[in-house]
Design a protein around this motif. Sequence first.
Motif, mmCIF file in Angstrom:
data_model
loop_
_atom_site.group_PDB
_atom_site.id
_atom_site.type_symbol
_atom_site.label_atom_id
_atom_site.label_comp_id
_atom_site.label_asym_id
_atom_site.label_seq_id
_atom_site.Cartn_x
_atom_site.Cartn_y
_atom_site.Cartn_z
ATOM 1 N N GLY A 144 -53.322 -12.614 53.883
ATOM 2 C CA GLY A 144 -54.624 -13.178 54.233
ATOM 3 C C GLY A 144 -54.968 -14.455 53.500
ATOM 4 O O GLY A 144 -56.071 -14.988 53.663
ATOM 5 N N ALA A 145 -54.042 -14.962 52.695
ATOM 6 C CA ALA A 145 -54.311 -16.176 51.930
ATOM 7 C C ALA A 145 -54.009 -17.416 52.772
ATOM 8 O O ALA A 145 -53.496 -17.323 53.891
ATOM 9 C CB ALA A 145 -53.477 -16.198 50.650
ATOM 10 N N VAL A 146 -54.330 -18.574 52.215
ATOM 11 C CA VAL A 146 -54.059 -19.836 52.881
ATOM 12 C C VAL A 146 -52.555 -19.977 53.110
ATOM 13 O O VAL A 146 -51.743 -19.405 52.371
ATOM 14 C CB VAL A 146 -54.589 -21.021 52.033
ATOM 15 N N LYS A 147 -52.183 -20.702 54.142
ATOM 16 C CA LYS A 147 -50.770 -20.883 54.469
ATOM 17 C C LYS A 147 -50.025 -21.479 53.279
ATOM 18 O O LYS A 147 -50.440 -22.484 52.701
ATOM 19 C CB LYS A 147 -50.630 -21.810 55.673
ATOM 20 N N LEU A 148 -48.902 -20.847 52.917
ATOM 21 C CA LEU A 148 -48.075 -21.349 51.822
ATOM 22 C C LEU A 148 -47.009 -22.263 52.393
ATOM 23 O O LEU A 148 -46.201 -21.855 53.227
ATOM 24 C CB LEU A 148 -47.421 -20.184 51.070
ATOM 25 N N MET A 149 -46.994 -23.511 51.949
ATOM 26 C CA MET A 149 -46.059 -24.503 52.467
ATOM 27 C C MET A 149 -44.698 -24.446 51.773
ATOM 28 O O MET A 149 -43.788 -25.171 52.142
ATOM 29 C CB MET A 149 -46.650 -25.906 52.295
ATOM 30 N N SER A 150 -44.575 -23.592 50.763
ATOM 31 C CA SER A 150 -43.349 -23.533 49.985
ATOM 32 C C SER A 150 -42.615 -22.229 50.249
ATOM 33 O O SER A 150 -43.213 -21.221 50.620
ATOM 34 C CB SER A 150 -43.661 -23.654 48.489
ATOM 35 N N GLY A 211 -51.901 -29.307 36.494
ATOM 36 C CA GLY A 211 -51.735 -30.150 37.668
ATOM 37 C C GLY A 211 -52.513 -29.572 38.831
ATOM 38 O O GLY A 211 -52.409 -28.375 39.122
ATOM 39 N N ILE A 212 -53.312 -30.404 39.493
ATOM 40 C CA ILE A 212 -54.128 -29.955 40.630
ATOM 41 C C ILE A 212 -53.849 -30.856 41.822
ATOM 42 O O ILE A 212 -53.906 -32.082 41.715
ATOM 43 C CB ILE A 212 -55.632 -29.996 40.284
ATOM 44 N N ALA A 213 -53.526 -30.249 42.951
ATOM 45 C CA ALA A 213 -53.269 -31.002 44.184
ATOM 46 C C ALA A 213 -54.086 -30.375 45.304
ATOM 47 O O ALA A 213 -54.048 -29.158 45.501
ATOM 48 C CB ALA A 213 -51.787 -30.981 44.527
ATOM 49 N N GLU A 214 -54.816 -31.211 46.020
ATOM 50 C CA GLU A 214 -55.657 -30.725 47.114
ATOM 51 C C GLU A 214 -55.295 -31.404 48.424
ATOM 52 O O GLU A 214 -55.225 -32.629 48.495
ATOM 53 C CB GLU A 214 -57.139 -30.962 46.802
ATOM 54 N N ALA A 219 -53.018 -30.979 56.683
ATOM 55 C CA ALA A 219 -54.415 -31.295 56.960
ATOM 56 C C ALA A 219 -55.129 -30.153 57.673
ATOM 57 O O ALA A 219 -56.357 -30.029 57.601
ATOM 58 C CB ALA A 219 -54.493 -32.562 57.812
ATOM 59 N N ASP A 220 -54.368 -29.291 58.387
ATOM 60 C CA ASP A 220 -54.989 -28.229 59.177
ATOM 61 C C ASP A 220 -55.232 -26.960 58.367
ATOM 62 O O ASP A 220 -55.774 -25.982 58.891
ATOM 63 C CB ASP A 220 -54.114 -27.902 60.394
ATOM 64 N N ALA A 221 -54.837 -26.928 57.106
ATOM 65 C CA ALA A 221 -55.026 -25.752 56.263
ATOM 66 C C ALA A 221 -55.473 -26.200 54.885
ATOM 67 O O ALA A 221 -54.648 -26.331 53.966
ATOM 68 C CB ALA A 221 -53.736 -24.931 56.177
ATOM 69 N N PRO A 222 -56.785 -26.470 54.707
ATOM 70 C CA PRO A 222 -57.281 -26.963 53.421
ATOM 71 C C PRO A 222 -56.866 -26.063 52.264
ATOM 72 O O PRO A 222 -57.193 -24.882 52.240
ATOM 73 C CB PRO A 222 -58.804 -26.958 53.611
ATOM 74 N N ALA A 223 -56.113 -26.635 51.331
ATOM 75 C CA ALA A 223 -55.575 -25.828 50.241
ATOM 76 C C ALA A 223 -55.672 -26.562 48.923
ATOM 77 O O ALA A 223 -55.714 -27.788 48.869
ATOM 78 C CB ALA A 223 -54.121 -25.469 50.529
ATOM 79 N N MET A 224 -55.715 -25.782 47.849
ATOM 80 C CA MET A 224 -55.712 -26.334 46.505
ATOM 81 C C MET A 224 -54.610 -25.644 45.710
ATOM 82 O O MET A 224 -54.511 -24.414 45.700
ATOM 83 C CB MET A 224 -57.049 -26.108 45.805
ATOM 84 N N ALA A 225 -53.765 -26.433 45.077
ATOM 85 C CA ALA A 225 -52.700 -25.904 44.235
ATOM 86 C C ALA A 225 -53.003 -26.242 42.784
ATOM 87 O O ALA A 225 -53.346 -27.386 42.463
ATOM 88 C CB ALA A 225 -51.356 -26.491 44.641
ATOM 89 N N VAL A 226 -52.882 -25.255 41.918
ATOM 90 C CA VAL A 226 -53.113 -25.432 40.483
ATOM 91 C C VAL A 226 -51.853 -24.965 39.757
ATOM 92 O O VAL A 226 -51.342 -23.875 40.044
ATOM 93 C CB VAL A 226 -54.327 -24.630 39.997
ATOM 94 N N ALA A 227 -51.349 -25.772 38.822
ATOM 95 C CA ALA A 227 -50.089 -25.435 38.165
ATOM 96 C C ALA A 227 -50.112 -25.811 36.687
ATOM 97 O O ALA A 227 -50.863 -26.704 36.270
ATOM 98 C CB ALA A 227 -48.928 -26.147 38.862
ATOM 99 N N ALA A 240 -42.467 -25.234 36.428
ATOM 100 C CA ALA A 240 -43.918 -25.240 36.573
ATOM 101 C C ALA A 240 -44.326 -24.019 37.378
ATOM 102 O O ALA A 240 -43.675 -23.663 38.365
ATOM 103 C CB ALA A 240 -44.393 -26.516 37.267
ATOM 104 N N LEU A 241 -45.376 -23.375 36.938
ATOM 105 C CA LEU A 241 -45.904 -22.179 37.582
ATOM 106 C C LEU A 241 -47.217 -22.524 38.258
ATOM 107 O O LEU A 241 -48.091 -23.149 37.637
ATOM 108 C CB LEU A 241 -46.121 -21.085 36.538
ATOM 109 N N GLY A 242 -47.375 -22.147 39.522
ATOM 110 C CA GLY A 242 -48.588 -22.531 40.230
ATOM 111 C C GLY A 242 -49.104 -21.471 41.176
ATOM 112 O O GLY A 242 -48.379 -20.556 41.584
ATOM 113 N N VAL A 243 -50.376 -21.589 41.520
ATOM 114 C CA VAL A 243 -50.988 -20.756 42.555
ATOM 115 C C VAL A 243 -51.605 -21.672 43.594
ATOM 116 O O VAL A 243 -52.050 -22.783 43.282
ATOM 117 C CB VAL A 243 -52.065 -19.805 41.979
ATOM 118 N N THR A 244 -51.631 -21.212 44.819
ATOM 119 C CA THR A 244 -52.239 -21.963 45.914
ATOM 120 C C THR A 244 -53.298 -21.106 46.577
ATOM 121 O O THR A 244 -53.028 -19.962 46.967
ATOM 122 C CB THR A 244 -51.183 -22.370 46.961
#
Length: 286
Positions: A144-150, A211-214, A219-227, A240-244
């Motif tokens: 149910g989480a945002v689409k993971l691109m990785s 590291g923060i990437a938004e 573009a069709d799945a607003p996501a924020m990655a924090v690592a 690097a360890l991250g969550v999206t």
Amino acid sequence: MTTTRPLPPGAGHDEEGNRRPAARSGEVATAAGRVLAVLDAFGPSHAAMTLSEISRRSGLSLTTTHRLVGELRAWGALERAPDGRYGIGLRLLELGALAPHGLQLREVAVPYVDDLHQATRANVVLGVRDGSDVVYVEALRARGAVKLMSRIGGRWPLQTTGTGLVLLAFAAPEVQEEVLGAPLRRFTPETVTDPAALRRTLAEVRRTGVGIAENQLAADAPAMAVAVPVRGAGDEVVAALGVTVEKGAVQPQALVPVLNATARSISRALGAPSAQPSLRSGRPAR
């Protein structure tokens, strides 16, 4: 240890972030280069191909492709399905398991990554640097989480992800300059493509250790990655360890404590001096 291997001439990323084969007619002059061109033709969007498709994507003649595919199949690097298509064989998986900062790193980190996944109920990734890309050695998707691109084995340009920003920020200066001096590809309207802006972002990542990437990739799945960084036996940043998560669902700073705690546990398991308990306090040294 991360590498500074440059991409072959003509290489890049497709719309899904997969590396495009670099070989073109006349570019591959050595026997080893031709073999690698065949293997490099495969990817997530091209996991099973006919000989003609491999020939076209590798830039090699059909005759050469037929010979090389036969040799690679005999060795176990390729497998042939009942429908006649070819795919990557298990022999390459066996070799990949020997990569010191690939699957071996994953083996050490998996218990901690799984704990982070359970605690946050978010997508969790663990990435290492390969040249100017981040490559993922672990990727856990949350229901149910945002689409993971990785995905495991997937790669993206360093500047486009939270994990990539961390790896780039703590990389050698010459690696940073190589990335900053090359064209920065745009994946969404919000992808950072200005070298000056990226340089400021990297300085902030070094200052905060986060590291923060938004909205950098889709573009069709607003996501924020924090690592955050993971350190090795020499206290160098090895991963690097991250969550999206969905953008706006949580403030990035709310994720930092659990990320840092997990990264510190992995670093301690890898022998990082700064992550070892202090003799006086019983707490990590930093």
